[in-house]
Design an enzyme around this catalytic site. Structure first.
Site, PDB file in Angstrom:
ATOM      1  CE  LYS A 163      10.033   3.158  10.061  1.00 20.33           C
ATOM      2  NZ  LYS A 163      10.972   2.178  10.543  1.00 20.33           N
ATOM      3  CG  HIS A 193       6.598   0.657  16.492  1.00 20.82           C
ATOM      4  ND1 HIS A 193       7.552   0.948  15.567  1.00 20.82           N
ATOM      5  CD2 HIS A 193       7.069  -0.400  17.189  1.00 20.82           C
ATOM      6  CE1 HIS A 193       8.567   0.104  15.696  1.00 20.82           C
ATOM      7  NE2 HIS A 193       8.289  -0.737  16.677  1.00 20.82           N
ATOM      8  CG  HIS A 255      11.857   3.712  16.385  1.00 24.86           C
ATOM      9  ND1 HIS A 255      10.632   4.197  16.056  1.00 24.86           N
ATOM     10  CD2 HIS A 255      12.083   2.665  15.546  1.00 24.86           C
ATOM     11  CE1 HIS A 255      10.129   3.472  15.064  1.00 24.86           C
ATOM     12  NE2 HIS A 255      10.996   2.538  14.729  1.00 24.86           N
TER      13      HIS A 255
HETATM   14  P1  NDP Z   1       2.979  -3.475   2.156  1.00 23.16           P
HETATM   15  O1  NDP Z   1       3.798  -3.239   0.943  1.00 23.16           O
HETATM   16  O2  NDP Z   1       2.856  -4.839   2.709  1.00 23.16           O
HETATM   17  O3  NDP Z   1       1.523  -2.909   1.925  1.00 23.16           O
HETATM   18  C1  NDP Z   1       1.275  -1.736   1.206  1.00 23.16           C
HETATM   19  C2  NDP Z   1      -0.207  -1.629   0.969  1.00 23.16           C
HETATM   20  O4  NDP Z   1      -0.471  -0.459   0.194  1.00 23.16           O
HETATM   21  C3  NDP Z   1      -0.785  -2.810   0.200  1.00 23.16           C
HETATM   22  O5  NDP Z   1      -2.072  -3.052   0.695  1.00 23.16           O
HETATM   23  C4  NDP Z   1      -0.868  -2.270  -1.213  1.00 23.16           C
HETATM   24  O6  NDP Z   1      -1.934  -2.848  -1.942  1.00 23.16           O
HETATM   25  C5  NDP Z   1      -1.225  -0.826  -0.946  1.00 23.16           C
HETATM   26  N1  NDP Z   1      -0.856   0.056  -2.055  1.00 23.16           N
HETATM   27  C6  NDP Z   1       0.378   0.556  -2.336  1.00 23.16           C
HETATM   28  N2  NDP Z   1       0.296   1.381  -3.414  1.00 23.16           N
HETATM   29  C7  NDP Z   1      -1.003   1.376  -3.805  1.00 23.16           C
HETATM   30  C8  NDP Z   1      -1.736   2.053  -4.826  1.00 23.16           C
HETATM   31  N3  NDP Z   1      -1.156   2.902  -5.679  1.00 23.16           N
HETATM   32  N4  NDP Z   1      -3.058   1.842  -4.892  1.00 23.16           N
HETATM   33  C9  NDP Z   1      -3.689   1.001  -4.041  1.00 23.16           C
HETATM   34  N5  NDP Z   1      -3.053   0.329  -3.058  1.00 23.16           N
HETATM   35  C10 NDP Z   1      -1.742   0.534  -2.944  1.00 23.16           C
HETATM   36  O7  NDP Z   1       3.553  -2.451   3.245  1.00 23.16           O
HETATM   37  P2  NDP Z   1       3.386  -2.556   4.834  1.00 23.16           P
HETATM   38  O8  NDP Z   1       2.011  -2.900   5.185  1.00 23.16           O
HETATM   39  O9  NDP Z   1       4.485  -3.375   5.376  1.00 23.16           O
HETATM   40  O10 NDP Z   1       3.750  -1.057   5.271  1.00 23.16           O
HETATM   41  C11 NDP Z   1       2.863   0.022   5.059  1.00 23.16           C
HETATM   42  C12 NDP Z   1       3.487   1.246   5.718  1.00 23.16           C
HETATM   43  O11 NDP Z   1       3.683   0.996   7.103  1.00 23.16           O
HETATM   44  C13 NDP Z   1       4.857   1.604   5.163  1.00 23.16           C
HETATM   45  O12 NDP Z   1       4.992   3.003   5.167  1.00 23.16           O
HETATM   46  C14 NDP Z   1       5.820   0.989   6.174  1.00 23.16           C
HETATM   47  O13 NDP Z   1       7.046   1.674   6.227  1.00 23.16           O
HETATM   48  C15 NDP Z   1       5.039   1.184   7.468  1.00 23.16           C
HETATM   49  N6  NDP Z   1       5.399   0.227   8.523  1.00 23.16           N
HETATM   50  C16 NDP Z   1       5.264  -1.123   8.342  1.00 23.16           C
HETATM   51  C17 NDP Z   1       5.590  -1.985   9.373  1.00 23.16           C
HETATM   52  C18 NDP Z   1       5.420  -3.454   9.215  1.00 23.16           C
HETATM   53  O14 NDP Z   1       5.738  -4.140  10.197  1.00 23.16           O
HETATM   54  N7  NDP Z   1       4.962  -3.946   8.085  1.00 23.16           N
HETATM   55  C19 NDP Z   1       6.096  -1.494  10.666  1.00 23.16           C
HETATM   56  C20 NDP Z   1       6.155  -0.089  10.756  1.00 23.16           C
HETATM   57  C21 NDP Z   1       5.813   0.736   9.719  1.00 23.16           C
HETATM   58  P3  NDP Z   1      -1.753  -4.234  -2.756  1.00 23.16           P
HETATM   59  O15 NDP Z   1      -1.114  -5.194  -1.828  1.00 23.16           O
HETATM   60  O16 NDP Z   1      -3.123  -4.570  -3.116  1.00 23.16           O
HETATM   61  O17 NDP Z   1      -0.835  -3.889  -3.881  1.00 23.16           O
HETATM   62  C1  BG6 Z   2      10.810  -0.637  12.721  1.00 28.19           C
HETATM   63  C2  BG6 Z   2      11.977  -0.823  11.800  1.00 28.19           C
HETATM   64  O1  BG6 Z   2      10.412   0.697  12.750  1.00 28.19           O
HETATM   65  O2  BG6 Z   2      11.205  -1.014  14.034  1.00 28.19           O
HETATM   66  C3  BG6 Z   2      12.476  -2.247  11.822  1.00 28.19           C
HETATM   67  O3  BG6 Z   2      11.571  -0.496  10.475  1.00 28.19           O
HETATM   68  C4  BG6 Z   2      12.792  -2.659  13.231  1.00 28.19           C
HETATM   69  O4  BG6 Z   2      13.627  -2.397  11.004  1.00 28.19           O
HETATM   70  C5  BG6 Z   2      11.612  -2.369  14.128  1.00 28.19           C
HETATM   71  O5  BG6 Z   2      13.070  -4.054  13.231  1.00 28.19           O
HETATM   72  C6  BG6 Z   2      11.971  -2.629  15.577  1.00 28.19           C
HETATM   73  O6  BG6 Z   2      10.829  -2.520  16.350  1.00 28.19           O
HETATM   74  P1  BG6 Z   2      10.719  -3.330  17.731  1.00 28.19           P
HETATM   75  O7  BG6 Z   2       9.400  -2.906  18.268  1.00 28.19           O
HETATM   76  O8  BG6 Z   2      10.824  -4.788  17.381  1.00 28.19           O
HETATM   77  O9  BG6 Z   2      11.885  -2.874  18.546  1.00 28.19           O
END
Ligand code: NDP
Ligand code: BG6
Length: 646
Positions: A163, A193, A255
């Site tokens: 997402k 999730h 969700h």
């Molecule tokens: P981050 O910003 O922490 O990580 C993004 C990753 O993508 C990094 O590894 C970054 O590399 C890489 N990246 C982005 N652009 C490029 C590029 N052009 N080339 C190479 N590498 C690239 O994001 P998250 O891990 O938090 O989230 C990832 C996805 O998951 C998003 O869509 C988010 O909405 C979704 N998500 C995240 C949750 C969470 O709890 N974190 C929960 C639910 C969904 P580098 O760091 O090396 O720049």
């Molecule tokens: C994520 C949202 O999808 O769900 C967050 O981006 C939110 O903002 C989270 O906190 C909530 O998930 P959970 O599993 O803690 O209810």
């Protein structure tokens, strides 16, 4: 759900190489790796398996392994860390640095995948996990195609996309089109999730495996349904992302609409992925699309101002959070009333609310049945009957509760609210999980039941779009709730206009802090919890007036009230956790003081009749309470007298 549920006795998933794009990011470290480790511990990963991480960070395989070891230890959901099992998984972690717009990086990655495939005998199966912002999904897909993954005939190729899947209807349609240029629908696994949560999956298991409820599951028996997802956290350093999103996009369109679909869909012909997804799609398709006028009457939005977290520590308002513009109009809370225009649900309101920085963390679904007619109880002291409620506790407590009424022991016909409750933690001993386990496992097995489909995503956006459009044109009155409260008062008015109430579920700990209930056992506290009703007051509202008769106690959950003297002066202030009006539970005297809300106040109200019903079965507690009354208020009420008053 086919192989969906990880209910023991299951086989390891199909062999594959898992390629994680964005492997240096937060999601990989916090959720994916701990989930993969859990799968390994449960024997659900195949021997023919390896992981290849790719991201911009210039890591080596060694430094990637070190980073993942630290992360998995920190975010593991298991009580004990199984070093041997982690070593097994860790030895299969590999890393290649590269930018997603660099074809040379994809060529290197492709070589490595081929090498790992041979080394681990993964049969050419590759699962690409896009743990990246959606803006690069198309770029990655394009480069994968150029690197030959699309034309390779050996094994399966699947993608998991994270997402947010679009930010509105047009962008979701565009994103779907872009991804469908490269992948077939059966190769695309869109993650939500919430669908990985045991208790969410249990909604359909419960509905369709228990013949008792399904006949009642319609407009003839159900009065209304409430979905509440409360978070006590704020934006947790994600202000930049959140400000472009808001709660409607972040929680509701995905969700909550998914949970709604599970709860309200028709029984599928089987648990085959398409059978389930077809029914979900049909029910979401039947949700009435609001026009601007309906948005204004059937929805409420809010944004938190400064306040306190559940431990009482001061926290900033949303506009003071890092990366949030000071005049932000993004909603951190929303409530809405929806209707499903089909045969089963015609006329049954479905209320949804969700917000950040609310008083507690909790996700609950309340199915309220129609109340029984009181007519049978004519001539008894029973004036009204409470409706039965079936409550799905999704988190943090996980379970299902049925609230109903039973006869209180004794010669008289009198009723008391009671409940039957199934608690996951008592019934099953499974380890806590991240929710991603079942999703990754199912994807490796090609089972798409728990994943969203193109039409489902677009239908959900179609429901949300008029809210986005209307909210964009109408200036909000933000902030309109303080951090740590139940949200804006307007959300209460939304449901109360229909003669209904949100079900707020206080914890036993909240009640145990009330001096009057000190020493109450957990059964008594449980009965009180069912009897408490939530009410919200605005600053200046007179809550009780001196000289008037009173029959209820107020417990302040959040906010402050003033005790007003005879000449209108404020003589005392009462804050969170305080109780007032309790003397009216113990005597029949009129109110001895006027109490006014000094700020927004969230209060639980306990009616005297409910209080005494609960007390009747607890004679020892009756004694204790009369002692408290004597000590605190100098009110002397013999226990028997208290009971007689009822
Ligand atoms: P981050 O910003 O922490 O990580 C993004 C990753 O993508 C990094 O590894 C970054 O590399 C890489 N990246 C982005 N652009 C490029 C590029 N052009 N080339 C190479 N590498 C690239 O994001 P998250 O891990 O938090 O989230 C990832 C996805 O998951 C998003 O869509 C988010 O909405 C979704 N998500 C995240 C949750 C969470 O709890 N974190 C929960 C639910 C969904 P580098 O760091 O090396 O720049
Ligand atoms: C994520 C949202 O999808 O769900 C967050 O981006 C939110 O903002 C989270 O906190 C909530 O998930 P959970 O599993 O803690 O209810």
């Amino acid at each position: 759900m086919g192989s969906a549920a990880l209910d023991g006795g299951q086989q390891p998933a199909e062999p594959c190489i898992l390629v994680i794009f964005g492997a240096s990011g937060d999601l990989t470290k916090r959720l994916l790796m701990p989930a993969l480790y859990n799968l390994a511990c449960d024997g659900l990963l195949p021997q023919q398996f390896a992981i290849l991480g790719i991201a911009m960070d210039e890591l080596t395989t060694e430094s990637f392994r070190e980073r993942m070891t630290v992360g998995t230890k920190q975010f593991s959901t298991r009580k004990e860390f199984d070093a041997k099992m982690w070593d097994w998984l860790c030895s299969r972690l590999h890393y290649v640095p590269g930018k997603f717009d660099d074809p040379a990086a994809f060529a290197r990655m492709s070589e490595l995948v081929t090498q790992l495939d041979q080394q681990y005998q993964a049969r050419g199966n590759v699962l690409f996990y896009m743990a990246t912002p959606p803006s690069v999904f198309g770029l990655i897909s394009d480069n994968l195609e150029r690197a030959g993954f699309k034309t390779s005939s050996e094994g399966w190729k699947r993608i998991i996309v994270e997402k947010p899947f679009g930010t509105d209807l047009p962008s979701a349609i565009a994103l779907n089109r872009e991804i469908l240029k490269y992948w077939r629908e059966d190769q695309i696994f869109r993650i939500d999730h919430y669908l990985g949560k045991e208790t969410v999956q249990n909604i359909i298991a419960f509905r369709f495996s228990n013949g008792m409820f399904e006949p009642l599951w319609n407009r003839n028996f159900i009065d209304h349904i409430q979905f509440s997802v409360s978070e006590s956290v704020g934006v947790e350093g994600r202000g930049g992302y959140y400000d472009r999103s808001g709660v409607l996009r972040d929680m509701m369109q995905n969700h909550m609409f998914q949970m709604l679909a599970y709860l309200c869909m028709e029984p599928p012909a089987s648990f085959a992925p398409e059978a389930v997804r077809n029914e979900k799609s049909k029910v979401l398709d039947a949700v009435r699309i609001m026009d601007g006028a309906a948005v204004r009457t059937h929805t409420v939005r809010g944004q938190y101002g400064p306040g306190r977290d559940p431990d009482g520590n001061p926290v900033p308002g949303y506009r003071q959070e890092p990366s949030v513009p000071p005049g932000s109009a993004t909603e951190t809370f929303a409530a809405m009333k929806l209707y499903i225009d089909n045969w089963r649900w015609h006329g049954v309101p479905i209320y949804l609310r969700s917000g950040k920085r609310l008083w507690r963390r909790g996700t609950d679904i309340v199915v309220q049945l129609k109340a029984a007619p009181e007519v049978v109880f004519r001539g008894t002291s029973i004036e009204s009957l409470d409706a039965n409620r079936l409550i799905f506790h999704i988190q943090p407590d996980q379970g299902i509760e049925l609230r109903f009424q039973a006869k209180r022991p004794g010669p008289e016909m009198a009723l008391q609210k009671v409940n039957m409750r199934f608690d996951y933690s008592q019934a099953f001993s499974a380890s806590r999980a991240t929710g991603y386990e079942v999703l990754i496992y199912n994807c490796m097995n090609g089972d798409a039941t728990l994943f969203s489909r193109t039409d489902l995503v677009e239908t959900a956006w179609r429901i949300a779009q008029p809210l986005l459009d209307t909210w964009k044109t109408d200036a909000p009155d933000f902030p309109n709730y303080a951090a740590g409260t139940w949200g804006p008062k307007a959300a209460f008015e939304l449901i109360e206009r229909d003669g209904r109430k949100w079900v707020e579920i206080p914890t036993r700990e909240t009640l145990a802090k009330v001096p009057l209930f000190e020493g109450a056992d957990s059964v008594l506290l449980g009965s009180l919890i069912m009897a408490l009703k939530p009410v919200v007051f605005q600053p200046g509202d007179v809550i009780i007036r001196k000289g008037e008769p009173g029959r209820e106690l107020y417990l302040i959950s959040r906010g402050e009230v003033e005790v007003i003297g005879d000449s209108g002066e404020v003589i005392a202030k009462l804050g969170e956790g305080s109780v007032f009006g309790e003397i009216s539970l113990l005597t029949s005297e009129p109110r001895t003081a006027t109490i006014r809300a000094a700020s927004y106040c969230d209060c639980f109200v306990l009616d005297k009749s409910d209080f005494v019903r609960v007390l009747r079965d607890r004679p020892h507690f009756l004694e204790a309470i009369t002692e408290v009354a004597q000590a605190r208020y100098n009110v002397s009420v013999p226990g028997e007298k208290l009971v007689e008053q009822m």
